[in-house]
Design a protein around this motif. Structure first.
Motif, PDB file in Angstrom:
ATOM      1  N   ARG A 164       0.828  -1.209   0.000  1.00  0.00           N
ATOM      2  CA  ARG A 164       0.000   0.000   0.000  1.00  0.00           C
ATOM      3  C   ARG A 164       0.863   1.259   0.000  1.00  0.00           C
ATOM      4  O   ARG A 164       0.576   2.224  -0.710  1.00  0.00           O
ATOM      5  N   ILE A 165       1.922   1.262   0.802  1.00  0.00           N
ATOM      6  CA  ILE A 165       2.782   2.446   0.876  1.00  0.00           C
ATOM      7  C   ILE A 165       3.505   2.680  -0.446  1.00  0.00           C
ATOM      8  O   ILE A 165       3.596   3.818  -0.931  1.00  0.00           O
ATOM      9  N   ALA A 166       4.019   1.607  -1.053  1.00  0.00           N
ATOM     10  CA  ALA A 166       4.721   1.763  -2.334  1.00  0.00           C
ATOM     11  C   ALA A 166       3.793   2.336  -3.403  1.00  0.00           C
ATOM     12  O   ALA A 166       4.196   3.210  -4.189  1.00  0.00           O
ATOM     13  N   LYS A 167       2.552   1.875  -3.430  1.00  0.00           N
ATOM     14  CA  LYS A 167       1.601   2.376  -4.417  1.00  0.00           C
ATOM     15  C   LYS A 167       1.208   3.822  -4.120  1.00  0.00           C
ATOM     16  O   LYS A 167       1.010   4.624  -5.039  1.00  0.00           O
ATOM     17  N   GLU A 168       1.082   4.162  -2.843  1.00  0.00           N
ATOM     18  CA  GLU A 168       0.741   5.542  -2.472  1.00  0.00           C
ATOM     19  C   GLU A 168       1.860   6.506  -2.841  1.00  0.00           C
ATOM     20  O   GLU A 168       1.607   7.647  -3.222  1.00  0.00           O
ATOM     21  N   ARG A 169       3.089   6.055  -2.739  1.00  0.00           N
ATOM     22  CA  ARG A 169       4.217   6.903  -3.148  1.00  0.00           C
ATOM     23  C   ARG A 169       4.161   7.188  -4.642  1.00  0.00           C
ATOM     24  O   ARG A 169       4.392   8.308  -5.094  1.00  0.00           O
ATOM     25  N   GLU A 170       3.874   6.147  -5.429  1.00  0.00           N
ATOM     26  CA  GLU A 170       3.848   6.326  -6.871  1.00  0.00           C
ATOM     27  C   GLU A 170       2.649   7.149  -7.340  1.00  0.00           C
ATOM     28  O   GLU A 170       2.726   7.874  -8.331  1.00  0.00           O
ATOM     29  N   SER A 171       1.516   7.015  -6.635  1.00  0.00           N
ATOM     30  CA  SER A 171       0.315   7.745  -7.040  1.00  0.00           C
ATOM     31  C   SER A 171       0.343   9.209  -6.619  1.00  0.00           C
ATOM     32  O   SER A 171      -0.478  10.007  -7.075  1.00  0.00           O
ATOM     33  N   ALA A 231       9.026   0.023   6.234  1.00  0.00           N
ATOM     34  CA  ALA A 231      10.365   0.182   5.655  1.00  0.00           C
ATOM     35  C   ALA A 231      10.421  -0.355   4.233  1.00  0.00           C
ATOM     36  O   ALA A 231      10.981   0.291   3.328  1.00  0.00           O
ATOM     37  N   ILE A 232       9.833  -1.526   3.981  1.00  0.00           N
ATOM     38  CA  ILE A 232       9.844  -2.102   2.628  1.00  0.00           C
ATOM     39  C   ILE A 232       9.066  -1.208   1.671  1.00  0.00           C
ATOM     40  O   ILE A 232       9.449  -1.016   0.516  1.00  0.00           O
ATOM     41  N   GLY A 233       7.956  -0.633   2.146  1.00  0.00           N
ATOM     42  CA  GLY A 233       7.147   0.240   1.314  1.00  0.00           C
ATOM     43  C   GLY A 233       7.908   1.453   0.822  1.00  0.00           C
ATOM     44  O   GLY A 233       7.640   1.968  -0.274  1.00  0.00           O
ATOM     45  N   TYR A 234       8.856   1.936   1.629  1.00  0.00           N
ATOM     46  CA  TYR A 234       9.663   3.085   1.223  1.00  0.00           C
ATOM     47  C   TYR A 234      10.944   2.674   0.508  1.00  0.00           C
ATOM     48  O   TYR A 234      11.589   3.497  -0.137  1.00  0.00           O
ATOM     49  N   LEU A 235      11.299   1.400   0.620  1.00  0.00           N
ATOM     50  CA  LEU A 235      12.521   0.925  -0.018  1.00  0.00           C
ATOM     51  C   LEU A 235      12.304   0.554  -1.474  1.00  0.00           C
ATOM     52  O   LEU A 235      13.163   0.811  -2.333  1.00  0.00           O
ATOM     53  N   ALA A 236      11.148  -0.062  -1.758  1.00  0.00           N
ATOM     54  CA  ALA A 236      10.899  -0.626  -3.089  1.00  0.00           C
ATOM     55  C   ALA A 236       9.906   0.210  -3.885  1.00  0.00           C
ATOM     56  O   ALA A 236       9.058   0.905  -3.321  1.00  0.00           O
ATOM     57  N   SER A 237       9.988   0.107  -5.189  1.00  0.00           N
ATOM     58  CA  SER A 237       9.034   0.761  -6.078  1.00  0.00           C
ATOM     59  C   SER A 237       7.761  -0.081  -6.157  1.00  0.00           C
ATOM     60  O   SER A 237       7.703  -1.211  -5.666  1.00  0.00           O
ATOM     61  N   GLY A 238       6.736   0.460  -6.802  1.00  0.00           N
ATOM     62  CA  GLY A 238       5.472  -0.252  -6.910  1.00  0.00           C
ATOM     63  C   GLY A 238       5.589  -1.584  -7.614  1.00  0.00           C
ATOM     64  O   GLY A 238       4.900  -2.546  -7.267  1.00  0.00           O
ATOM     65  N   ASP A 239       6.460  -1.676  -8.622  1.00  0.00           N
ATOM     66  CA  ASP A 239       6.632  -2.924  -9.367  1.00  0.00           C
ATOM     67  C   ASP A 239       7.459  -3.946  -8.599  1.00  0.00           C
ATOM     68  O   ASP A 239       7.248  -5.159  -8.736  1.00  0.00           O
ATOM     69  N   ALA A 240       8.408  -3.473  -7.814  1.00  0.00           N
ATOM     70  CA  ALA A 240       9.328  -4.381  -7.126  1.00  0.00           C
ATOM     71  C   ALA A 240       8.861  -4.773  -5.735  1.00  0.00           C
ATOM     72  O   ALA A 240       9.370  -5.738  -5.168  1.00  0.00           O
ATOM     73  N   VAL A 241       7.885  -4.055  -5.175  1.00  0.00           N
ATOM     74  CA  VAL A 241       7.548  -4.265  -3.770  1.00  0.00           C
ATOM     75  C   VAL A 241       6.952  -5.639  -3.504  1.00  0.00           C
ATOM     76  O   VAL A 241       7.266  -6.274  -2.498  1.00  0.00           O
ATOM     77  N   ARG A 242       6.108  -6.121  -4.416  1.00  0.00           N
ATOM     78  CA  ARG A 242       5.472  -7.419  -4.151  1.00  0.00           C
ATOM     79  C   ARG A 242       6.478  -8.571  -4.152  1.00  0.00           C
ATOM     80  O   ARG A 242       6.486  -9.352  -3.193  1.00  0.00           O
ATOM     81  N   PRO A 243       7.331  -8.745  -5.189  1.00  0.00           N
ATOM     82  CA  PRO A 243       8.298  -9.847  -5.117  1.00  0.00           C
ATOM     83  C   PRO A 243       9.257  -9.724  -3.941  1.00  0.00           C
ATOM     84  O   PRO A 243       9.598 -10.726  -3.314  1.00  0.00           O
TER      85      PRO A 243
END
Length: 246
Positions: A74-81, A153-165
């Protein structure tokens, strides 16, 4: 911050896929695992029945799922949006955003714990004293905050595409190596020596100590405390770094 927590809770409760994997899925795995190994058999070296042992593992696994999987993606997607950027324009401080994410994830983790306990008691006849049920719920719920911080931490470390794997690798790695799916006593000695320093191993050990009417080991509490400080500190640092980029 209270408004953000309410918003996060509403979003999580509307996500049926998330609720299935965080609340229902651990109970299904509990039933399968306890059926395969015989509910009333004993786990070597613990004195616990298979049902009681697996119950703590799956309650911990469910809480881990709720706080880690939900937060990171959720955090990774919120950063990108651009949602996080919009929040920075409000009076909400950075720590408020991180705390809101951690708190809402912790609230959502509670049903996953309780459902596993209800299924274990009703279907598999797991019996504990009233104080043990309450202590187990409190210990597993409080321990989930460690992994909620990791999710941030993971949400801020990874991009939306990379966060799930990335999240899935960490999620399954910690679950398996930490002994949530298989007793760590069945691991080779060298792997047992690694497992005892993982946060998931210490996390489940809290619950098993309560089931044995023992005080949690100091080492397990210390391991969780250190990991919480590392994950929370990492999340705060990554948040500040992300702010500078914006």
């Amino acid at each position: 911050m209270k408004s953000l927590i309410r918003l996060e809770l509403a979003r999580s409760l509307r996500n049926r896929k998330f609720l299935f994997f965080s609340v229902i899925y651990p109970s299904v795995i509990f039933l399968l695992a306890s059926n395969q190994n015989g509910t009333h058999g004993k786990i070597d070296g613990t004195g616990l029945t298979v049902g009681a042992y697996v119950m703590v593992s799956m309650a911990s696994f469910g809480a881990l799922t709720a706080v880690l999987m939900g937060n990171s993606e959720r955090i990774a997607k919120e950063r990108e949006s651009g949602w996080v950027r919009q929040l920075r324009l409000t009076t909400l401080p950075g720590r408020g955003y991180v705390l809101a994410k951690t708190a809402s994830a912790a609230v959502v983790s509670l049903p996953s714990i309780v459902v596993v306990f209800l299924v274990a008691a009703a279907v598999k006849d797991v019996r504990l004293n009233a104080w043990q049920w309450l202590a187990l719920t409190g210990a597993i719920w409080a321990g989930s905050l460690v992994f909620a911080a990791l999710g941030v931490a993971i949400g801020y470390l990874a991009s939306g595409d990379a966060v799930r794997p990335l999240t899935m690798i960490i999620y399954f790695g910690l679950s398996i190596l930490g002994g949530l799916w298989f007793p760590s006593s069945s691991f080779p000695t060298w792997l047992q020596n690694i497992a005892k320093w993982l946060p998931t191993h210490a996390y489940a050990a809290l619950g098993r100590a309560i089931e044995q009417s023992q005080a949690p080991h100091t080492q397990d509490i210390a391991v969780l405390a250190v990991y919480f400080l590392l994950f929370a500190g990492g999340a705060a640092w990554l948040y500040r770094k992300d702010t500078l980029k914006a």
